[in-house]
Design a protein around this motif. Structure first.
Motif, PDB file in Angstrom:
ATOM      1  N   LEU A 197      -5.633   4.445  -6.403  1.00 34.05           N
ATOM      2  CA  LEU A 197      -4.214   4.414  -6.766  1.00 34.05           C
ATOM      3  C   LEU A 197      -3.566   3.113  -6.298  1.00 34.05           C
ATOM      4  O   LEU A 197      -2.802   2.490  -7.040  1.00 34.05           O
ATOM      5  CB  LEU A 197      -3.479   5.611  -6.160  1.00 34.05           C
ATOM      6  N   ASP A 198      -3.871   2.713  -5.072  1.00 32.92           N
ATOM      7  CA  ASP A 198      -3.357   1.434  -4.566  1.00 32.92           C
ATOM      8  C   ASP A 198      -3.767   0.287  -5.482  1.00 32.92           C
ATOM      9  O   ASP A 198      -2.955  -0.570  -5.822  1.00 32.92           O
ATOM     10  CB  ASP A 198      -3.883   1.154  -3.152  1.00 32.92           C
ATOM     11  N   ALA A 199      -5.023   0.277  -5.880  1.00 33.56           N
ATOM     12  CA  ALA A 199      -5.531  -0.801  -6.743  1.00 33.56           C
ATOM     13  C   ALA A 199      -4.852  -0.786  -8.107  1.00 33.56           C
ATOM     14  O   ALA A 199      -4.474  -1.842  -8.635  1.00 33.56           O
ATOM     15  CB  ALA A 199      -7.042  -0.670  -6.900  1.00 33.56           C
ATOM     16  N   ILE A 200      -4.677   0.396  -8.696  1.00 37.35           N
ATOM     17  CA  ILE A 200      -4.028   0.483 -10.009  1.00 37.35           C
ATOM     18  C   ILE A 200      -2.595  -0.024  -9.936  1.00 37.35           C
ATOM     19  O   ILE A 200      -2.163  -0.815 -10.780  1.00 37.35           O
ATOM     20  CB  ILE A 200      -4.078   1.932 -10.552  1.00 37.35           C
ATOM     21  N   PHE A 201      -1.853   0.397  -8.922  1.00 37.84           N
ATOM     22  CA  PHE A 201      -0.468  -0.066  -8.793  1.00 37.84           C
ATOM     23  C   PHE A 201      -0.414  -1.560  -8.504  1.00 37.84           C
ATOM     24  O   PHE A 201       0.460  -2.257  -9.007  1.00 37.84           O
ATOM     25  CB  PHE A 201       0.277   0.728  -7.719  1.00 37.84           C
ATOM     26  N   ASN A 254       0.834  -1.200   0.000  1.00 40.78           N
ATOM     27  CA  ASN A 254       0.000   0.000   0.000  1.00 40.78           C
ATOM     28  C   ASN A 254       0.870   1.251   0.000  1.00 40.78           C
ATOM     29  O   ASN A 254       1.988   1.239   0.529  1.00 40.78           O
ATOM     30  CB  ASN A 254      -0.926   0.016   1.211  1.00 40.78           C
ATOM     31  N   LEU A 255       0.346   2.320  -0.577  1.00 40.11           N
ATOM     32  CA  LEU A 255       1.079   3.577  -0.638  1.00 40.11           C
ATOM     33  C   LEU A 255       1.310   4.130   0.765  1.00 40.11           C
ATOM     34  O   LEU A 255       0.413   4.085   1.612  1.00 40.11           O
ATOM     35  CB  LEU A 255       0.293   4.608  -1.452  1.00 40.11           C
ATOM     36  N   THR A 256       2.494   4.669   0.974  1.00 44.62           N
ATOM     37  CA  THR A 256       2.768   5.350   2.238  1.00 44.62           C
ATOM     38  C   THR A 256       2.229   6.768   2.145  1.00 44.62           C
ATOM     39  O   THR A 256       1.864   7.243   1.054  1.00 44.62           O
ATOM     40  CB  THR A 256       4.282   5.387   2.518  1.00 44.62           C
ATOM     41  N   GLU A 257       2.208   7.470   3.269  1.00 47.92           N
ATOM     42  CA  GLU A 257       1.757   8.865   3.275  1.00 47.92           C
ATOM     43  C   GLU A 257       2.628   9.715   2.351  1.00 47.92           C
ATOM     44  O   GLU A 257       2.127  10.549   1.607  1.00 47.92           O
ATOM     45  CB  GLU A 257       1.805   9.434   4.702  1.00 47.92           C
ATOM     46  N   GLU A 258       3.940   9.497   2.405  1.00 52.17           N
ATOM     47  CA  GLU A 258       4.875  10.263   1.577  1.00 52.17           C
ATOM     48  C   GLU A 258       4.626  10.004   0.080  1.00 52.17           C
ATOM     49  O   GLU A 258       4.625  10.935  -0.731  1.00 52.17           O
ATOM     50  CB  GLU A 258       6.302   9.871   1.954  1.00 52.17           C
ATOM     51  N   THR A 282       1.419  -4.135 -11.213  1.00 48.91           N
ATOM     52  CA  THR A 282       2.656  -4.820 -10.840  1.00 48.91           C
ATOM     53  C   THR A 282       2.500  -6.338 -10.846  1.00 48.91           C
ATOM     54  O   THR A 282       3.433  -7.047 -10.484  1.00 48.91           O
ATOM     55  CB  THR A 282       3.151  -4.363  -9.453  1.00 48.91           C
ATOM     56  N   THR A 283       1.369  -6.827 -11.271  1.00 46.51           N
ATOM     57  CA  THR A 283       1.162  -8.268 -11.443  1.00 46.51           C
ATOM     58  C   THR A 283       0.851  -8.539 -12.902  1.00 46.51           C
ATOM     59  O   THR A 283       0.640  -7.611 -13.674  1.00 46.51           O
ATOM     60  CB  THR A 283      -0.008  -8.776 -10.572  1.00 46.51           C
ATOM     61  N   ASP A 284       0.778  -9.791 -13.287  1.00 48.46           N
ATOM     62  CA  ASP A 284       0.409 -10.111 -14.666  1.00 48.46           C
ATOM     63  C   ASP A 284      -1.046 -10.555 -14.765  1.00 48.46           C
ATOM     64  O   ASP A 284      -1.464 -11.134 -15.757  1.00 48.46           O
ATOM     65  CB  ASP A 284       1.346 -11.173 -15.241  1.00 48.46           C
ATOM     66  N   ARG A 325      11.436   6.203  -5.771  1.00 43.12           N
ATOM     67  CA  ARG A 325      11.282   4.881  -5.178  1.00 43.12           C
ATOM     68  C   ARG A 325      10.168   4.076  -5.863  1.00 43.12           C
ATOM     69  O   ARG A 325      10.224   2.860  -5.914  1.00 43.12           O
ATOM     70  CB  ARG A 325      10.955   5.049  -3.687  1.00 43.12           C
ATOM     71  N   MET A 326       9.181   4.774  -6.406  1.00 42.58           N
ATOM     72  CA  MET A 326       8.061   4.109  -7.084  1.00 42.58           C
ATOM     73  C   MET A 326       8.274   3.949  -8.582  1.00 42.58           C
ATOM     74  O   MET A 326       7.357   3.578  -9.294  1.00 42.58           O
ATOM     75  CB  MET A 326       6.760   4.902  -6.864  1.00 42.58           C
ATOM     76  N   GLN A 327       9.470   4.214  -9.090  1.00 48.34           N
ATOM     77  CA  GLN A 327       9.687   4.189 -10.537  1.00 48.34           C
ATOM     78  C   GLN A 327       9.305   2.848 -11.156  1.00 48.34           C
ATOM     79  O   GLN A 327       8.725   2.809 -12.235  1.00 48.34           O
ATOM     80  CB  GLN A 327      11.128   4.524 -10.890  1.00 48.34           C
ATOM     81  N   SER A 328       9.590   1.744 -10.502  1.00 53.40           N
ATOM     82  CA  SER A 328       9.239   0.445 -11.083  1.00 53.40           C
ATOM     83  C   SER A 328       7.726   0.283 -11.165  1.00 53.40           C
ATOM     84  O   SER A 328       7.211  -0.290 -12.120  1.00 53.40           O
ATOM     85  CB  SER A 328       9.864  -0.696 -10.286  1.00 53.40           C
ATOM     86  N   TRP A 329       7.001   0.804 -10.190  1.00 55.95           N
ATOM     87  CA  TRP A 329       5.537   0.739 -10.240  1.00 55.95           C
ATOM     88  C   TRP A 329       5.004   1.628 -11.354  1.00 55.95           C
ATOM     89  O   TRP A 329       4.108   1.238 -12.097  1.00 55.95           O
ATOM     90  CB  TRP A 329       4.922   1.206  -8.932  1.00 55.95           C
ATOM     91  N   ILE A 330       5.550   2.834 -11.454  1.00 61.49           N
ATOM     92  CA  ILE A 330       5.111   3.771 -12.499  1.00 61.49           C
ATOM     93  C   ILE A 330       5.413   3.181 -13.870  1.00 61.49           C
ATOM     94  O   ILE A 330       4.587   3.266 -14.786  1.00 61.49           O
ATOM     95  CB  ILE A 330       5.792   5.147 -12.302  1.00 61.49           C
ATOM     96  N   ALA A 331       6.571   2.547 -14.013  1.00 63.79           N
ATOM     97  CA  ALA A 331       6.914   1.898 -15.289  1.00 63.79           C
ATOM     98  C   ALA A 331       5.952   0.767 -15.596  1.00 63.79           C
ATOM     99  O   ALA A 331       5.548   0.576 -16.749  1.00 63.79           O
ATOM    100  CB  ALA A 331       8.352   1.376 -15.241  1.00 63.79           C
TER     101      ALA A 331
END
Length: 192
Positions: free
Chosen positions: A42-46, A13-17, A50-52, A99-105
Motif C-alpha cells: 500500500l505504501d508503494a502504491i500510494f 509512509n502510512l500511519t497506524e490509523e 502521488t508522483t509522475d 486525510r488521504m483523499q488526495s492520495w486516493i484520488a
C-alpha cells in the motif's frame, strides 16, 4: 454551500490509523494469493501514484514493481479504488480516509484507463475533480448529458412549437460541442 476539501499532503509512509482505516477495503478482495507485506505494498502504491514517475522506473523495498502494479490492477478491477474514492467523499468517513483523499484520488487517476468511462462518471458525480486524469471540462458530464436528453425528449412531445424547436436545436448543438474534444495538452495533466 461549498464542501471542505482536505489539502493534498505530500506522501509519507502510512500511519497506524491510516493503515487500519484502509484494511477493510483491501483485505479479502477476491482471487489471488494472499498479499505478503500488505502495508508495504500500500505504501508503494500510494508513493508511485502521488508522483509522475512511470511504474517501470520506480524501485521499492516492498517487492518488484511489476508485482505491485499487478496488485494495483487487481484491486482496480475488484473495485477497491472506487469504493475508497466513494468513502473519502462521504461526510462521515473516517478522519484517516478523509486525510488521504488526495492520495486516493491520485491512485484513482492512475487507474482510469482500466476502469474507463465509469471512472470519469464516478469522479465527476462525487465532485472529486483531482481524481480525473485532466481538467474536468475535458471529460463528459453525465448529468449534463442526461439533462440534455430529457430536454430533447420533452421537445419531441411538442412538434411544431417554435420555442421547443429552438430549445432542441440548442441542446443538439451543445451535445455536439461537448462530445468533440481535442486531446488533453500535457501541460494540463495533473501530477501527483
Amino acid at each position: 454551500m461549498r464542501r471542505h476539501r482536505p489539502r493534498p499532503r505530500p506522501w509519507s509512509n502510512l500511519t497506524e490509523e491510516e493503515y487500519a482505516a484502509l484494511l477493510p477495503f483491501v483485505r479479502n478482495t477476491g482471487a489471488g494469493r494472499p498479499v505478503v507485506d500488505l502495508r508495504g505494498k500500500l505504501d508503494a502504491i500510494f508513493r508511485i501514484a502521488t508522483t509522475d514517475i512511470p511504474w517501470s522506473r520506480v524501485s521499492t523495498d516492498h517487492g518488484p514493481t511489476s508485482t505491485i502494479h499487478r496488485l494495483f490492477r487487481r484491486w482496480a478491477h475488484a473495485g477497491v479504488w472506487s469504493r475508497l474514492l466513494r468513502e473519502s467523499a462521504r461526510r462521515r468517513a473516517a478522519r484517516a480516509i478523509r486525510r488521504m483523499q488526495s492520495w486516493i484520488a491520485a491512485v484513482f487517476r492512475r487507474c482510469h484507463r482500466l476502469l474507463g468511462l465509469a471512472a470519469v462518471i464516478l469522479a465527476r458525480r462525487l465532485r472529486i475533480h483531482r481524481a480525473l486524469p485532466g481538467p474536468s471540462w475535458y471529460f463528459p458530464d453525465p448529468d449534463l448529458s442526461e439533462t440534455l436528453v430529457a430536454v430533447l425528449r420533452d421537445a419531441s412531445r411538442h412538434p411544431g412549437d417554435a420555442r421547443w424547436e429552438e430549445i432542441a436545436g440548442l441542446a443538439v448543438r451543445l451535445l455536439r460541442n461537448t462530445t468533440r474534444r481535442r486531446p488533453i495538452p500535457r501541460c494540463l495533466v495533473p501530477v501527483g
